[in-house]
Design a protein around this motif. Structure first.
Motif, PDB file in Angstrom:
ATOM      1  N   HIS A  80      10.397 -26.316 -34.307  1.00 43.04           N
ATOM      2  CA  HIS A  80      11.136 -27.573 -34.133  1.00 43.04           C
ATOM      3  C   HIS A  80      12.571 -27.502 -34.661  1.00 43.04           C
ATOM      4  N   MET A  81      13.119 -26.295 -34.817  1.00 48.14           N
ATOM      5  CA  MET A  81      14.499 -26.170 -35.303  1.00 48.14           C
ATOM      6  C   MET A  81      15.285 -25.208 -34.433  1.00 48.14           C
ATOM      7  N   THR A  82      16.578 -25.526 -34.274  1.00 46.93           N
ATOM      8  CA  THR A  82      17.539 -24.630 -33.641  1.00 46.93           C
ATOM      9  C   THR A  82      18.457 -24.091 -34.717  1.00 46.93           C
ATOM     10  N   ALA A  83      18.750 -22.794 -34.683  1.00 44.98           N
ATOM     11  CA  ALA A  83      19.555 -22.164 -35.727  1.00 44.98           C
ATOM     12  C   ALA A  83      20.809 -21.539 -35.138  1.00 44.98           C
ATOM     13  N   CYS A  84      21.906 -21.632 -35.872  1.00 41.97           N
ATOM     14  CA  CYS A  84      23.130 -20.885 -35.592  1.00 41.97           C
ATOM     15  C   CYS A  84      23.491 -20.191 -36.897  1.00 41.97           C
ATOM     16  N   LEU A  85      23.313 -18.862 -36.940  1.00 40.72           N
ATOM     17  CA  LEU A  85      23.291 -18.139 -38.208  1.00 40.72           C
ATOM     18  C   LEU A  85      24.447 -17.160 -38.336  1.00 40.72           C
ATOM     19  N   TYR A  86      24.769 -16.838 -39.608  1.00 33.74           N
ATOM     20  CA  TYR A  86      25.754 -15.804 -39.886  1.00 33.74           C
ATOM     21  C   TYR A  86      25.199 -14.442 -39.475  1.00 33.74           C
ATOM     22  N   GLU A  87      26.118 -13.549 -39.054  1.00 34.51           N
ATOM     23  CA  GLU A  87      25.702 -12.208 -38.693  1.00 34.51           C
ATOM     24  C   GLU A  87      25.342 -11.410 -39.944  1.00 34.51           C
ATOM     25  N   LYS A  88      24.381 -10.543 -39.797  1.00 33.73           N
ATOM     26  CA  LYS A  88      24.012  -9.678 -40.906  1.00 33.73           C
ATOM     27  C   LYS A  88      25.033  -8.559 -41.039  1.00 33.73           C
ATOM     28  N   ASN A  89      25.244  -8.113 -42.264  1.00 33.14           N
ATOM     29  CA  ASN A  89      26.202  -7.043 -42.546  1.00 33.14           C
ATOM     30  C   ASN A  89      25.441  -5.852 -43.119  1.00 33.14           C
ATOM     31  N   PRO A  90      25.271  -4.775 -42.340  1.00 31.81           N
ATOM     32  CA  PRO A  90      24.505  -3.620 -42.839  1.00 31.81           C
ATOM     33  C   PRO A  90      25.094  -3.007 -44.109  1.00 31.81           C
ATOM     34  N   ALA A  91      26.416  -3.200 -44.311  1.00 32.27           N
ATOM     35  CA  ALA A  91      27.042  -2.627 -45.503  1.00 32.27           C
ATOM     36  C   ALA A  91      26.709  -3.410 -46.764  1.00 32.27           C
ATOM     37  N   ARG A  92      26.212  -4.621 -46.603  1.00 33.29           N
ATOM     38  CA  ARG A  92      25.862  -5.440 -47.774  1.00 33.29           C
ATOM     39  C   ARG A  92      24.474  -6.039 -47.605  1.00 33.29           C
ATOM     40  N   PRO A  93      23.446  -5.212 -47.519  1.00 27.91           N
ATOM     41  CA  PRO A  93      22.101  -5.761 -47.324  1.00 27.91           C
ATOM     42  C   PRO A  93      21.628  -6.608 -48.486  1.00 27.91           C
ATOM     43  N   LEU A 151      19.145 -27.119 -37.202  1.00 27.47           N
ATOM     44  CA  LEU A 151      19.078 -28.504 -36.730  1.00 27.47           C
ATOM     45  C   LEU A 151      17.649 -28.804 -36.291  1.00 27.47           C
ATOM     46  N   ILE A 152      17.084 -29.866 -36.860  1.00 28.73           N
ATOM     47  CA  ILE A 152      15.741 -30.284 -36.487  1.00 28.73           C
ATOM     48  C   ILE A 152      15.797 -31.012 -35.144  1.00 28.73           C
ATOM     49  N   ASP A 153      14.865 -30.712 -34.297  1.00 29.69           N
ATOM     50  CA  ASP A 153      14.775 -31.361 -32.984  1.00 29.69           C
ATOM     51  C   ASP A 153      14.649 -32.877 -33.188  1.00 29.69           C
ATOM     52  N   PRO A 154      15.637 -33.665 -32.727  1.00 28.57           N
ATOM     53  CA  PRO A 154      15.579 -35.126 -32.927  1.00 28.57           C
ATOM     54  C   PRO A 154      14.353 -35.782 -32.313  1.00 28.57           C
ATOM     55  N   GLU A 155      13.745 -35.124 -31.323  1.00 28.44           N
ATOM     56  CA  GLU A 155      12.539 -35.681 -30.723  1.00 28.44           C
ATOM     57  C   GLU A 155      11.338 -35.553 -31.662  1.00 28.44           C
ATOM     58  N   VAL A 156      11.463 -34.659 -32.647  1.00 34.67           N
ATOM     59  CA  VAL A 156      10.376 -34.428 -33.602  1.00 34.67           C
ATOM     60  C   VAL A 156      10.607 -35.187 -34.898  1.00 34.67           C
TER      61      VAL A 156
END
Length: 257
Positions: A154-167, A179-184
């Motif tokens: 029930h969530m949509t995500a827009c996430l930061y990219e992972k950085n292999p140099a700084r795991p 963002l939680i689905d407003p219908e839920v």
């Protein structure tokens, strides 16, 4: 009897301008000194015209209201009572809770046994001030980062990219906006409910939730998804909102000006 340290905002009016000066003082609340002693030992605390009936030993920091020029506080029905009594609520700008709002999380056995929030605060607000508006921040995040679904139900995500140099710092699943689905499930007043998670100095992420819960009260809380997973936010937020609704004194009889 409960004693709290709080800064007093001393307001000086001069030529229509408001200046404030802070000092420390102690606030002592003894429910037995109220005209009608509260059977639970709770106090009445106000954020503008919203009155909460709560135990003030749950609070760690208080400070007096910050008012706009020409703005006044509601008049208590009985100012002869000590502050914190039913007839004379203690008016504050914000309430920072130092521990669980009601001492429990609910009856679900799979919920954390301890209070999962790192910070929980209520803010006095005008009806037209909506606080941090994390849903708008989510929209901006999604303008430059792809939307992802299916990571958390029930969530949509827009996430930061992972950085292999700084795991150690960037290889985390939650960093970004959710963002939680407003219908839920949604925030009060038909507002979308978003969760924003940023990189923590100590590793992992710290997440925050914020929205307007009552016309003159905004809410904000913080948590670590390691301690409190995103999958539990909807159910927990429902529980927290229900507890706050129960703590509000409906139709409090403020004196008419």
């Amino acid at each position: 009897m409960r004693i709290l340290l709080l800064p007093l905002q001393i307001t000086i009016l001069f030529s229509g301008l408001a200046f404030s000066q802070s000092s420390e003082a102690s606030f002592t609340f003894d429910p037995q000194k109220c005209h009608v002693p509260d059977p639970e030992g709770k106090a009445y605390v106000a954020l503008r015209d919203t009155v909460f009936h709560i135990s003030i030993d749950q609070l760690s920091i208080l400070h007096d209201p910050v008012l706009r020029d020409g703005e006044t506080l509601p008049l208590p029905p009985d100012p002869s009572e000590p502050l914190g009594c039913k007839g004379n609520p203690l008016s504050q700008q914000s309430l920072l809770f130092s521990r669980n709002f009601n001492g429990k999380l609910g009856d679900r056995p799979d919920w954390p046994k301890a209070w999962p929030l790192r910070k929980f605060q209520l803010f006095s607000s005008t009806p037209d001030h909506w606080g941090v508006q994390l849903d708008n921040r989510h929209d901006k995040m999604c303008e430059i980062r792809p939307k992802q679904t299916g990571l958390v139900p029930h969530m949509t995500a827009c996430l930061y990219e992972k950085n292999p140099a700084r795991p150690d710092r960037y290889d985390v699943e939650e960093a970004g906006s959710w963002l939680i689905d407003p219908e839920v499930y949604s925030a009060p007043f038909n507002q979308r409910l978003a969760i924003f998670c940023m990189f923590s100095i100590s590793g992992g992420t710290d997440c925050e939730v914020g929205y307007k819960i009552f016309p003159t009260v905004n809410l904000r809380y913080e948590f670590s998804p390691k301690e409190f997973p995103l999958t539990e936010v909807i159910n927990f937020d429902k529980h927290l909102r229900a507890e706050l609704e129960q703590a509000v004194v409906k139709d409090y009889p403020w004196k008419k000006m």
